[in-house]
Design a protein around this motif. Structure first.
Motif, PDB file in Angstrom:
ATOM      1  N   PRO A   1      34.686  51.273  48.014  1.00 28.17           N
ATOM      2  CA  PRO A   1      34.590  52.590  47.264  1.00 28.17           C
ATOM      3  C   PRO A   1      34.572  52.644  46.120  1.00 28.17           C
ATOM      4  N   PHE A   2      34.257  51.220  45.111  1.00 25.66           N
ATOM      5  CA  PHE A   2      33.800  51.874  43.331  1.00 25.66           C
ATOM      6  C   PHE A   2      32.895  50.592  43.436  1.00 25.66           C
ATOM      7  N   GLY A   3      32.401  50.588  44.338  1.00 24.84           N
ATOM      8  CA  GLY A   3      31.132  49.657  43.926  1.00 24.84           C
ATOM      9  C   GLY A   3      31.401  48.242  43.413  1.00 24.84           C
ATOM     10  N   GLY A   4      32.398  47.213  43.815  1.00 27.50           N
ATOM     11  CA  GLY A   4      32.508  45.865  43.722  1.00 27.50           C
ATOM     12  C   GLY A   4      32.994  46.347  42.129  1.00 27.50           C
ATOM     13  N   GLN A   5      33.298  47.141  41.291  1.00 24.65           N
ATOM     14  CA  GLN A   5      33.952  47.478  39.921  1.00 24.65           C
ATOM     15  C   GLN A   5      35.532  47.370  40.402  1.00 24.65           C
ATOM     16  N   SER A   6      35.967  46.502  39.201  1.00 26.94           N
ATOM     17  CA  SER A   6      37.629  46.371  39.419  1.00 26.94           C
ATOM     18  C   SER A   6      38.359  47.533  39.208  1.00 26.94           C
TER      19      SER A   6
ATOM     20  N   LYS B   1      29.025  55.060  41.384  1.00 26.84           N
ATOM     21  CA  LYS B   1      27.793  55.275  42.625  1.00 26.84           C
ATOM     22  C   LYS B   1      26.993  54.876  41.199  1.00 26.84           C
ATOM     23  N   ILE B   2      25.657  54.328  41.953  1.00 29.39           N
ATOM     24  CA  ILE B   2      24.943  54.213  41.190  1.00 29.39           C
ATOM     25  C   ILE B   2      23.729  56.132  42.398  1.00 29.39           C
ATOM     26  N   GLY B   3      23.334  56.578  40.834  1.00 30.96           N
ATOM     27  CA  GLY B   3      22.498  58.034  41.186  1.00 30.96           C
ATOM     28  C   GLY B   3      23.506  58.811  41.485  1.00 30.96           C
ATOM     29  N   SER B   4      24.701  58.954  41.287  1.00 33.49           N
ATOM     30  CA  SER B   4      25.490  59.905  41.917  1.00 33.49           C
ATOM     31  C   SER B   4      25.052  61.516  41.770  1.00 33.49           C
TER      32      SER B   4
END
Length: 377
Positions: free
Chosen positions: A92-97, A26-29
């Motif tokens: 849920p993982f921002g597009g990350q694998s 998450k960006i800015g978590s």
């Protein structure tokens, strides 16, 4: 959506690990300063090279490592299937694998750092427990003789549970803060935390109750007329009460740790090495299962039981492909971190088995001397 609630309760580390991976992506978590300081790698066996997993040389731990690795590989496929059709905004993982390696990282970060805190009080007066990661507090190392302890406020209605570390004794300047992670054996310390405790008083080995193996051990120990493979009906009845016989027997027993000899196992040996049914029936199972109950079925019976266990220990040591001297020689040559951990783990198992043998040998000598004194008197 990946729902951590669908995971079995025993996989609590993966449940919280998924949340950790989500916050990492998450960006800015809010938690990024904490997450960014977590180790990039962990020294738990699921990340060992295949050869070092073999180097553990202990079947019960190999089973657990392989079980966790299989779970991560299977769960990777499940997660990938769930995520492949999601829209970017729903990911849920921002597009990350999310692969087995990242899942393993999340699970290991949690298992090595999270604390299980008590939650709401249940109707029976006990509490349920839930895992929580506690920044700063999780920097405290482990000790069976801690100088600190975690204090949790008893307030089930407070969502912001006050948690603090307090001194359990006088702590000098520059001394590390030490917490007791639990009275665990080395299997769990290595699996979840990635380290091994030397001379761990809670370490033990697992054995399988097997009549043929016990017959061989008792004969090797010089015990006459072993009947482990063919017990009498009255002995079978007691074995059923001990859950060694029946439709769903529990055959796993342990040696070592505070108990030294698994109580059920000790009771079974005492019963199977006894010839007088009436004498056995004078004692309840708790007495027969207690090492502190001094020779309830007589000194000869007790000595025979201990000698059988000592012979089993010899057999268990023989199952390790290397001897302690060979392990020590390998460590002196210099090895990788994972190889060193694997060697230390198996060495501690061997030392523990030897300690059990020494303790039981001491008891045998003590009983034998008492028997001699009685005969002379």
């Amino acid at each position: 959506m990946v729902n951590s609630q669908d995971l079995a309760e025993e996989l609590w580390a993966m449940k919280l690990g998924l949340k950790l991976l989500q916050e990492r992506a998450k960006i800015g978590s809010y938690w990024w300063p904490y997450i960014s300081n977590l180790p990039e790698t962990y020294s738990v066996p699921i990340f060992f090279p295949g050869e070092d997993i073999k180097n553990l040389q202990y079947a019960p731990l190999l089973h657990q490592v392989n079980k966790r690795c299989r779970f991560l590989l299977d769960f990777e496929q499940e997660v990938r299937h769930i995520l492949e059709d999601l829209k970017p905004d729903d990911h849920p993982f921002g597009g990350q694998s999310v692969d087995a390696s990242s899942l393993g990282w999340g699970m290991s970060a949690v298992s090595s750092r999270a604390f299980r805190l008590h939650g709401k009080m249940l109707p029976d007066g006990t509490h349920n427990y839930f895992p929580m990661m506690l920044p700063l507090i999780d920097m405290c190392n482990h000790s069976f003789n801690p100088n600190s302890e975690i204090v949790q406020q008893q307030d089930a209605g407070n969502l912001k549970i006050p948690i603090k570390v307090v001194a359990a004794k006088v702590i000098k300047q520059n001394d590390p803060l030490l917490l007791n992670y639990g009275c665990l054996n080395n299997d769990l310390f290595l699996l979840d935390y990635g380290f091994v405790i030397h001379s761990n008083p809670y370490d033990c080995i697992e054995l399988r109750y097997d009549g043929a193996l016990l017959d061989a051990a008792s004969m090797a120990a010089g015990v006459s007329s072993p009947s482990f493979s063919a017990p009498a009906p009255w002995q079978e009845d007691i074995l059923s009460q001990l859950n060694f016989y029946g439709e769903t027997p529990l055959l796993k027993v342990s040696l070592g740790g505070p108990e030294l000899v698994d109580g059920r196992f000790l009771a079974a040996l005492r019963v199977l090495l006894a010839s007088d049914m009436d004498t056995v029936h004078k004692h309840d199972l708790n007495t027969l299962a207690s090492l502190s109950a001094e020779a309830p079925l007589g000194i000869a019976n007790e000595v025979a039981a201990f000698r059988t266990i000592i012979a089993l220990c010899v057999i268990a040591l023989g199952h390790f492909p290397t001897k302690i001297m060979e392990d020590e020689s390998l460590l002196k040559k210099g090895v990788s971190g994972s190889t060193e951990l694997a060697i230390q783990f198996r060495m501690q198992k061997k030392y523990m088995i030897i300690d059990v043998m020494r303790d039981l040998t001491r008891r045998v000598k003590l009983f034998s001397s008492k028997e001699e004194e009685r005969a002379q008197g």
